[in-house]
Design a protein around this motif. Structure first.
Motif, PDB file in Angstrom:
ATOM      1  N   ILE A  97      59.080  50.641  61.037  1.00  0.00           N
ATOM      2  CA  ILE A  97      59.503  51.227  59.763  1.00  0.00           C
ATOM      3  C   ILE A  97      59.175  50.318  58.582  1.00  0.00           C
ATOM      4  CG2 ILE A  97      61.348  52.720  60.626  1.00  0.00           C
ATOM      5  CD1 ILE A  97      63.313  50.436  60.174  1.00  0.00           C
ATOM      6  N   GLN A 243      66.696  44.559  56.097  1.00  0.00           N
ATOM      7  CA  GLN A 243      66.391  45.274  54.860  1.00  0.00           C
ATOM      8  C   GLN A 243      67.244  44.771  53.699  1.00  0.00           C
ATOM      9  OE1 GLN A 243      67.482  49.472  54.449  1.00  0.00           O
ATOM     10  NE2 GLN A 243      65.470  49.864  53.519  1.00  0.00           N
ATOM     11  N   SER A 267      59.862  53.597  52.562  1.00  0.00           N
ATOM     12  CA  SER A 267      59.853  54.429  53.770  1.00  0.00           C
ATOM     13  C   SER A 267      58.406  54.646  54.190  1.00  0.00           C
ATOM     14  CB  SER A 267      60.522  55.782  53.509  1.00  0.00           C
ATOM     15  OG  SER A 267      59.696  56.589  52.683  1.00  0.00           O
ATOM     16  N   ASN A 268      58.207  55.045  55.427  1.00  0.00           N
ATOM     17  CA  ASN A 268      56.856  55.304  55.919  1.00  0.00           C
ATOM     18  C   ASN A 268      56.153  56.384  55.091  1.00  0.00           C
ATOM     19  OD1 ASN A 268      57.773  53.544  57.861  1.00  0.00           O
ATOM     20  ND2 ASN A 268      57.420  54.896  59.597  1.00  0.00           N
ATOM     21  N   ASP A 269      56.906  57.369  54.627  1.00  0.00           N
ATOM     22  CA  ASP A 269      56.318  58.467  53.862  1.00  0.00           C
ATOM     23  C   ASP A 269      55.737  58.005  52.531  1.00  0.00           C
ATOM     24  OD1 ASP A 269      56.994  60.232  55.859  1.00  0.00           O
ATOM     25  OD2 ASP A 269      58.804  60.976  54.847  1.00  0.00           O
ATOM     26  N   ASP A 270      56.223  56.897  52.009  1.00  0.00           N
ATOM     27  CA  ASP A 270      55.725  56.397  50.720  1.00  0.00           C
ATOM     28  C   ASP A 270      54.234  56.079  50.778  1.00  0.00           C
ATOM     29  OD1 ASP A 270      58.263  56.508  49.589  1.00  0.00           O
ATOM     30  OD2 ASP A 270      58.739  54.431  50.127  1.00  0.00           O
TER      31      ASP A 270
END
Length: 285
Positions: A97, A243, A267-270
C-alpha cells in the motif's frame, strides 16, 4: 534450585530471541548519488526507530530496478518510491500500500533544461528547434526523469525521443543530469524539479551555463509504499503506526532530506494516472 533458575533464565532469553521482531528495513530510489542518499536517509531511520520502537535500518541501492527487486524479495519492507517504481512494486507485491506522499507530490513536474550554447530560452512549450540536439533522461525507471518527459515529448512531436534527438542518453540520476547538461556533454536534459530547485538554492548549479527552458504539466509522483504483510510480522496496527509516523514528520531538517514541506496520506488509486501513462509509453505491461 540454581540449575532450575539458570534453565528458566535461558528459556526466557531464547524465547525473547525467537519472538523479537526482525529489523525493519527501508530504502529509497537512487535519484541522487549514494553518498547523498546515506546522508539524507540515516536521519529518517533514526526518527522511525524512535517512533516505531523497533530497530530500523536504511539500506541504499544502486538502481531503481534494484529498489523494486529488494521490495519484492522482502529485503526491504518500506520504500520511498517514485510514481512509476511504486506502481511496479505494488503490482509485484499484492497487498502492498501507498501510505504517504509529500505535500508537493500530487502535483509534481519535470523541468527540461538546456545548455546556454543552444540559445534556447524559457518558453510555454518545447520548440521545434530542439530537434537534432543531444538529450539525456535520468534513470530509465524514473517517473520525473524519464516516464513523464518521454510522454510529453511524444505528445509534442508525435515521435519517439530517439527520432527527435540526434543522441539520447540516461544519466542515472537527476544530479548527474544537471552536471551533464551544464558541462555540455548533452545539450538538453529532463529532471525532477525539486532536485533542480534544491541544487540552485545550494549554489551547486552555474545558471549562466544551464537553465530551465520548459516545465511539464503536473502529475502524481513520489510516495512511501509499505508491504501489506507487516501487521502479521510486527503486530496489529503496525501499518497504521508507520503511516502516522510519516505523516507527523515535521522537523525541517528531516523534511529537507526529501525535500518536502510535509507529508499527506496517499492511496494506490492516487497513482492510476502514472500506471496509464506507463502502459501507453510501453514501460509497463
Amino acid at each position: 534450585m540454581f540449575r532450575i533458575l539458570v534453565r528458566g533464565l535461558l528459556l526466557m532469553l531464547l524465547t525473547g530471541a525467537v519472538n523479537a521482531a526482525p529489523v525493519f528495513v527501508f530504502t529509497a530510489i537512487p535519484d541522487q548519488d549514494e553518498t547523498q542518499l546515506k546522508l539524507r536517509f540515516q536521519k529518517i531511520a533514526d526518527y522511525l526507530q524512535e517512533e516505531l520502537q523497533t530497530e530500523v535500518r536504511f539500506v541504499p541501492v544502486k538502481s531503481y530496478a534494484a529498489t523494486i527487486t529488494a521490495f519484492r524479495n522482502n529485503q526491504v519492507q518500506l520504500a520511498w518510491f517514485g510514481g512509476l517504481s511504486g506502481v511496479k512494486a505494488r503490482e509485484l507485491v499484492p497487498g502492498s500500500i501507498a501510505l504517504a506522499q509529500g505535500i508537493e507530490d500530487p502535483e509534481f513536474k519535470s523541468f527540461f533544461i538546456a545548455n546556454s550554447s543552444t540559445g534556447l530560452m524559457p518558453a510555454d512549450s518545447l520548440p521545434e528547434s530542439v530537434r537534432d540536439l543531444t538529450f539525456t533522461f535520468g534513470s530509465k525507471g524514473s517517473t520525473s526523469g524519464r516516464l513523464m518527459p518521454e510522454y510529453y515529448l511524444r505528445e509534442t512531436f508525435g515521435e519517439s525521443p530517439n527520432d527527435v534527438f540526434s543522441r539520447v542518453g540516461f544519466s542515472g540520476n537527476h544530479s548527474r543530469t544537471i552536471a551533464l547538461v551544464e558541462s555540455g556533454a548533452y545539450q538538453l536534459g529532463a529532471l525532477n524539479y525539486k532536485v533542480w530547485e534544491a541544487a540552485v538554492a545550494d549554489g551547486n548549479v552555474d545558471t549562466s551555463k544551464v537553465q530551465v527552458i520548459w516545465e511539464t504539466p503536473t502529475y502524481p509522483d513520489y510516495q512511501w509504499t509499505l508491504r501489506g504483510d507487516m501487521d502479521a510480522v510486527y503486530g496489529e496496527g503496525f501499518s497504521d503506526r508507520v503511516q502516522q509516523a510519516l505523516l507527523k514528520m515535521t522537523d525541517p531538517e528531516l523534511l529537507r532530506s526529501f525535500p518536502r514541506s510535509g507529508f499527506i496520506p496517499a492511496s494506490n488509486d492516487d497513482f492510476e494516472p502514472v500506471r496509464k501513462v506507463a502502459k501507453a509509453v510501453g514501460l509497463l505491461d
